[in-house]
Structure formats: C-alpha cells, structure tokens
Design a protein around this motif. Structure first.
Motif, PDB file in Angstrom:
ATOM      1  N   GLN A 147       0.825  -1.208   0.000  1.00 11.93           N
ATOM      2  CA  GLN A 147       0.000   0.000   0.000  1.00 11.93           C
ATOM      3  C   GLN A 147       0.860   1.259   0.000  1.00 11.93           C
ATOM      4  O   GLN A 147       0.559   2.241  -0.692  1.00 11.93           O
ATOM      5  N   GLN A 148       1.935   1.239   0.777  1.00 17.42           N
ATOM      6  CA  GLN A 148       2.849   2.376   0.807  1.00 17.42           C
ATOM      7  C   GLN A 148       3.491   2.592  -0.560  1.00 17.42           C
ATOM      8  O   GLN A 148       3.566   3.727  -1.061  1.00 17.42           O
ATOM      9  N   LEU A 149       3.945   1.529  -1.198  1.00 12.86           N
ATOM     10  CA  LEU A 149       4.574   1.644  -2.509  1.00 12.86           C
ATOM     11  C   LEU A 149       3.584   2.139  -3.554  1.00 12.86           C
ATOM     12  O   LEU A 149       3.943   2.910  -4.451  1.00 12.86           O
ATOM     13  N   ARG A 150       2.324   1.706  -3.435  1.00 10.73           N
ATOM     14  CA  ARG A 150       1.301   2.177  -4.366  1.00 10.73           C
ATOM     15  C   ARG A 150       1.109   3.695  -4.223  1.00 10.73           C
ATOM     16  O   ARG A 150       1.012   4.414  -5.226  1.00 10.73           O
ATOM     17  N   ALA A 151       1.090   4.180  -2.993  1.00 11.19           N
ATOM     18  CA  ALA A 151       0.915   5.620  -2.759  1.00 11.19           C
ATOM     19  C   ALA A 151       2.116   6.414  -3.284  1.00 11.19           C
ATOM     20  O   ALA A 151       1.948   7.494  -3.880  1.00 11.19           O
ATOM     21  N   ILE A 152       3.314   5.898  -3.078  1.00 11.96           N
ATOM     22  CA  ILE A 152       4.511   6.589  -3.567  1.00 11.96           C
ATOM     23  C   ILE A 152       4.553   6.579  -5.089  1.00 11.96           C
ATOM     24  O   ILE A 152       4.951   7.568  -5.720  1.00 11.96           O
ATOM     25  N   ASP A 153       4.120   5.481  -5.681  1.00 16.74           N
ATOM     26  CA  ASP A 153       4.051   5.396  -7.137  1.00 16.74           C
ATOM     27  C   ASP A 153       3.120   6.483  -7.689  1.00 16.74           C
ATOM     28  O   ASP A 153       3.451   7.165  -8.670  1.00 16.74           O
ATOM     29  N   ILE A 154       1.968   6.644  -7.064  1.00 18.96           N
ATOM     30  CA  ILE A 154       1.017   7.683  -7.508  1.00 18.96           C
ATOM     31  C   ILE A 154       1.643   9.065  -7.359  1.00 18.96           C
ATOM     32  O   ILE A 154       1.551   9.902  -8.268  1.00 18.96           O
ATOM     33  N   TRP A 155       2.274   9.314  -6.210  1.00 27.74           N
ATOM     34  CA  TRP A 155       2.929  10.614  -5.995  1.00 27.74           C
ATOM     35  C   TRP A 155       3.992  10.869  -7.062  1.00 27.74           C
ATOM     36  O   TRP A 155       4.083  11.966  -7.635  1.00 27.74           O
ATOM     37  N   ALA A 156       4.826   9.857  -7.330  1.00 29.68           N
ATOM     38  CA  ALA A 156       5.928  10.031  -8.276  1.00 29.68           C
ATOM     39  C   ALA A 156       5.421  10.324  -9.685  1.00 29.68           C
ATOM     40  O   ALA A 156       6.032  11.110 -10.429  1.00 29.68           O
ATOM     41  N   ARG A 157       4.322   9.703 -10.065  1.00 28.79           N
ATOM     42  CA  ARG A 157       3.770   9.964 -11.395  1.00 28.79           C
ATOM     43  C   ARG A 157       3.267  11.402 -11.502  1.00 28.79           C
ATOM     44  O   ARG A 157       3.477  12.068 -12.527  1.00 28.79           O
ATOM     45  N   GLU A 158       2.618  11.879 -10.459  1.00 26.77           N
ATOM     46  CA  GLU A 158       2.162  13.270 -10.475  1.00 26.77           C
ATOM     47  C   GLU A 158       3.351  14.223 -10.519  1.00 26.77           C
ATOM     48  O   GLU A 158       3.349  15.219 -11.252  1.00 26.77           O
ATOM     49  N   ARG A 159       4.376  13.908  -9.756  1.00 23.15           N
ATOM     50  CA  ARG A 159       5.567  14.768  -9.722  1.00 23.15           C
ATOM     51  C   ARG A 159       6.302  14.730 -11.059  1.00 23.15           C
ATOM     52  O   ARG A 159       6.848  15.756 -11.514  1.00 23.15           O
ATOM     53  N   ALA A 160       6.303  13.578 -11.724  1.00 28.15           N
ATOM     54  CA  ALA A 160       6.932  13.475 -13.040  1.00 28.15           C
ATOM     55  C   ALA A 160       6.172  14.287 -14.077  1.00 28.15           C
ATOM     56  O   ALA A 160       6.788  14.925 -14.954  1.00 28.15           O
ATOM     57  N   ARG A 161       4.846  14.279 -13.983  1.00 33.87           N
ATOM     58  CA  ARG A 161       4.058  15.102 -14.912  1.00 33.87           C
ATOM     59  C   ARG A 161       4.319  16.589 -14.687  1.00 33.87           C
ATOM     60  O   ARG A 161       4.363  17.378 -15.640  1.00 33.87           O
ATOM     61  N   TYR A 162       4.511  16.960 -13.430  1.00 36.29           N
ATOM     62  CA  TYR A 162       4.877  18.349 -13.119  1.00 36.29           C
ATOM     63  C   TYR A 162       6.243  18.673 -13.717  1.00 36.29           C
ATOM     64  O   TYR A 162       6.442  19.766 -14.275  1.00 36.29           O
ATOM     65  N   ALA A 163       7.192  17.742 -13.624  1.00 38.58           N
ATOM     66  CA  ALA A 163       8.524  17.967 -14.204  1.00 38.58           C
ATOM     67  C   ALA A 163       8.433  18.118 -15.731  1.00 38.58           C
ATOM     68  O   ALA A 163       9.132  18.958 -16.314  1.00 38.58           O
ATOM     69  N   LEU A 164       7.589  17.330 -16.364  1.00 38.43           N
ATOM     70  CA  LEU A 164       7.384  17.470 -17.816  1.00 38.43           C
ATOM     71  C   LEU A 164       6.861  18.864 -18.145  1.00 38.43           C
ATOM     72  O   LEU A 164       7.339  19.517 -19.087  1.00 38.43           O
ATOM     73  N   SER A 165       5.900  19.322 -17.367  1.00 40.56           N
ATOM     74  CA  SER A 165       5.341  20.642 -17.590  1.00 40.56           C
ATOM     75  C   SER A 165       6.390  21.736 -17.407  1.00 40.56           C
ATOM     76  O   SER A 165       6.456  22.702 -18.167  1.00 40.56           O
ATOM     77  N   SER A 166       7.243  21.554 -16.398  1.00 39.21           N
ATOM     78  CA  SER A 166       8.301  22.530 -16.123  1.00 39.21           C
ATOM     79  C   SER A 166       9.310  22.614 -17.253  1.00 39.21           C
ATOM     80  O   SER A 166       9.930  23.660 -17.476  1.00 39.21           O
ATOM     81  N   LEU A 167       9.474  21.500 -17.976  1.00 32.81           N
ATOM     82  CA  LEU A 167      10.383  21.473 -19.133  1.00 32.81           C
ATOM     83  C   LEU A 167       9.715  22.020 -20.392  1.00 32.81           C
ATOM     84  O   LEU A 167      10.340  22.056 -21.460  1.00 32.81           O
ATOM     85  N   GLY A 168       8.449  22.384 -20.281  1.00 28.03           N
ATOM     86  CA  GLY A 168       7.731  22.903 -21.443  1.00 28.03           C
ATOM     87  C   GLY A 168       7.155  21.827 -22.316  1.00 28.03           C
ATOM     88  O   GLY A 168       6.777  22.092 -23.473  1.00 28.03           O
ATOM     89  N   CYS A 169       7.054  20.600 -21.780  1.00 26.37           N
ATOM     90  CA  CYS A 169       6.500  19.492 -22.569  1.00 26.37           C
ATOM     91  C   CYS A 169       4.969  19.509 -22.417  1.00 26.37           C
ATOM     92  O   CYS A 169       4.440  19.758 -21.332  1.00 26.37           O
ATOM     93  N   ALA A 170       4.307  19.204 -23.499  1.00 25.44           N
ATOM     94  CA  ALA A 170       2.834  19.242 -23.489  1.00 25.44           C
ATOM     95  C   ALA A 170       2.279  18.124 -22.644  1.00 25.44           C
ATOM     96  O   ALA A 170       2.854  17.062 -22.525  1.00 25.44           O
TER      97      ALA A 170
END
Length: 393
Positions: free
Chosen positions: A370-393
C-alpha cells in the motif's frame, strides 16, 4: 534431459498474454502440450487477441485489466468454460486460484508488483518477466520466495541464475550484466538530443514491446536490471557490472573469486529463458534455432558511457540509496517514456524528468504494498509536473 511425459502437466497462468513475452510464452506452451497446460490468461486492452488465445488453449479463466475494454463485444466469443473477470482484483484472484501451479508475470511496469506478491504468498512458482516487481518491491518479495520458487525470465537474469546453479554466491567476485548497447551505441549526449521515436524503437537485436525498447535505448533497462540482480542474487551493486556485448550472444557472465568466468551463450530468442523458467529443473528441446559458433565471427565488448546515457547513473543512485527511491525512479521513468513515445518530450528529457522526480522525494523504508502504491502515484504526479516545467505538453 529427456522429458518425463508421465508427470502431471504444469498448469500455467500467463499475465500479459498479448505482449511480446506473453506471445512467446504461449509459443513455448504450444510446443510442449504434454508438459504445460495453459489454464488462465490476462490482457490489458487487446481483447481480440485474448479471445483468440483463450479459444486455442481452452482456458478456464480470463481477465481484462483495462476497464475501458471490459465490455468489448468480442469477449462474448470466449469459450463457454471460460470465466471472465476484470481489473486488478481479477488478476489477483486468478493468480491465487487452486488450479494454477505457475504464474508467468509479463505485465508491463509497476502494475505487475501486486500480482508477483500474490503469487509468492500463494506458494505458486513465479516465472518473472516483470522486472519492476523487484525494482520497486524487492525488499518485500525476496523474503517470501522459497528456493526455486522465483525463476527470472529476463534473458540476463535467467543466464546468471543458470551460471550460478550449484555455486555459492559468496564465491562470486562480480556479475557481468550484458546488453547490446541499444540503437544509439557510440552516440554522444548532443547526438541524442535529436533522435526520434522511430530511431529509438529500432533495437539492433531484440524484438520487444515499445516501453522496454525505449528503456533499452536510454540504458535505463540495464540500470533497472542491476537493481533486480541485486535483489535476486544477493550481490552488492558495485559487483554487478554492465558490459556492452553488441552481438547479444553472451547473455551474462559470472566471475568467481578464483578467476574463473562462467558465461551463458545462445541465440537472441526470449523463448529460451521463458522455457527454462517453466521447465526448471529440467531442460527441454530448444524452441529456437541454434547458434553455429563456427560462423559467428567475433564477439565485441565495450563499457557503457554514463555521460551520454545518464539514466544508467540515475538507476545506480536509486540502487545505492535503496528503500523507496527505486519506486520513484521506476514511476517517473514510466511517465517520461510514455511522454516520449507520444512525442510530448525529447529523448534526453526522459532522464531530466526522472532526476527531478527523484530529487523531490523524501526516501522512506519500504513497509508495504500500500505504501509503494501511494509513492508510485505521488511520483507519477511529480513526473508530470517535471514534464510541464520542461515545457512538454
């Protein structure tokens, strides 16, 4: 070794049956009907292929994991004896069923972790083609695995397993984890900035799914495999060394303290390690053309370039720091690779997204699925934020 046709057939469930590994696993089962019985299959969205496989093998249970395809009309053509279920819970129920002896987990990405966990907890043989299970949850899975219960399907780890048979890992000096170098061997970081999806999908030797092919191009795949090998064989990360072997005929090597080196050589055909994971401890007739070493010519070796292929260094960092960081590495990489495949970011942006996500994570000890599932969800959201910060659509 002669096959024992008097023994009961091994009842196999194949998770991810429509992908590259799943399709090749079915071919192995097709070639050995006296030894293997396919009793259950899962697929994500390719329901027509699932139905065709179910009808061919007369399976008893099928699972569609993508809810958007759970009501596809073609599913009405499943065999009468076949029970259909959907979603992650359907897969877990399938894995735990009494008439399954062996689970071949070929699910792509971290989605395969819970199925691997369920298989080991239920005492099933786990033929593991989902490296993310150990990258993300190795701390949880390895204590559950009895000797001979977890058989690696990745060609390199299957090779290492065979090289170590009968030997004590305390006698290992190092593991030479081989790779082809991918389609961009010899390129600089500057060269890689302009490569296309088409370029990256042109793997020189292996026929794989899109995600793992991109991971092979970035060398992230080899970084993930180092972490996987660390869990599987109990060898420190520093003693697992990446070696480029361009012909993909040496699938890995183990060097012992006395200077002896045992290598696993053979054809570049995933049916060979799949079959070994199903036949172990026996060996069955080869499903692939044999290599004529008289005609092979030379074998070439090289060291990887960590400056050009920084994903390798990021995976090393995750492997060294351990705990929940490999979960973040994997989740961010899955998001970034998907963005690249859909041409929303550049090839070199993959490493940038992964690094930014890792930098933002506060590492914890691994405690539960359950902990790993929650961290996985967090990391995906944070990765999408990083994509946005790089100017990626």
């Amino acid at each position: 070794m002669p096959q024992d046709h008097s023994a009961p057939r091994l009842r196999v469930a194949i998770l991810g049956c429509t992908g590259s590994i799943g399709a090749q696993a079915l071919d192995v089962c097709r070639r050995h009907p006296d030894e293997l019985e396919v009793v259950a299959l899962s697929a994500h969205s390719r329901t027509a292929e699932l139905v065709a496989n179910a009808r061919e093998f007369g399976i008893r249970r099928a699972v569609v994991t993508d809810p958007a395809h759970a009501s596809d009309p073609v599913l009405n053509e499943l065999p009468v004896i076949c029970a259909l279920s959907t979603g992650k819970e359907g897969v877990l129920d399938l894995v735990r069923h009494d008439d399954v002896d062996c689970v071949l987990n070929a699910i792509v990405g971290s989605a395969g972790l819970e199925a691997s966990h369920a298989a080991l907890c239920a005492g099933k043989r786990l033929a593991l083609a989902n490296k993310e299970s150990l990258v993300v949850g190795g701390d949880l899975l390895m204590p559950l695995a009895a000797p001979g219960q977890l058989l690696p399907v990745d060609s390199e780890h299957n090779a290492i397993f065979q090289c170590l048979m009968g030997d004590n890992t305390r006698d290992v000096h190092c593991i030479w984890l081989t790779c082809s170098g991918g389609p961009f061997f010899g390129r600089t970081e500057t060269d890689l900035a302009s490569v296309t999806v088409h370029d990256a999908l042109a793997h020189p030797t292996w026929n794989m799914g899109a995600k793992i092919t991109i991971d092979s191009a970035t060398l992230m795949n080899k970084g993930l495999e180092r972490i996987e090998a660390m869990h599987l064989f109990g060898v420190p990360l520093d003693d697992i060394r990446v070696l480029i072997q361009r012909q993909s005929k040496i699938h890995s090597m183990v060097e012992f303290v006395d200077g002896s080196v045992i290598a696993h050589l053979g054809a570049s055909d995933m049916r060979i390690p799949i079959q070994f994971a199903l036949s172990y401890p026996e060996r069955w007739s080869t499903p692939a053309p044999r290599v004529d070493f008289r005609q092979l010519g030379s074998l070439e070796f090289a060291a990887p370039d960590p400056d050009a292929f920084s994903c390798l260094a990021l995976a090393e960092r995750a492997g060294r720091e351990g705990r929940t960081l490999p979960c973040v590495l994997n989740a961010a990489n899955e998001v970034a690779v998907d963005a690249f495949l859909h041409e929303r970011c550049s090839f070199v942006d993959i490493a940038r997204v992964v690094e930014a996500t890792m930098d933002a994570h506060r590492i914890e000890d691994v405690e539960s699925i359950q902990q790993l599932r929650a961290i996985d969800i967090w990391a995906r959201e944070r990765a999408r934020y990083a994509l946005s910060s790089l100017g990626c659509a």
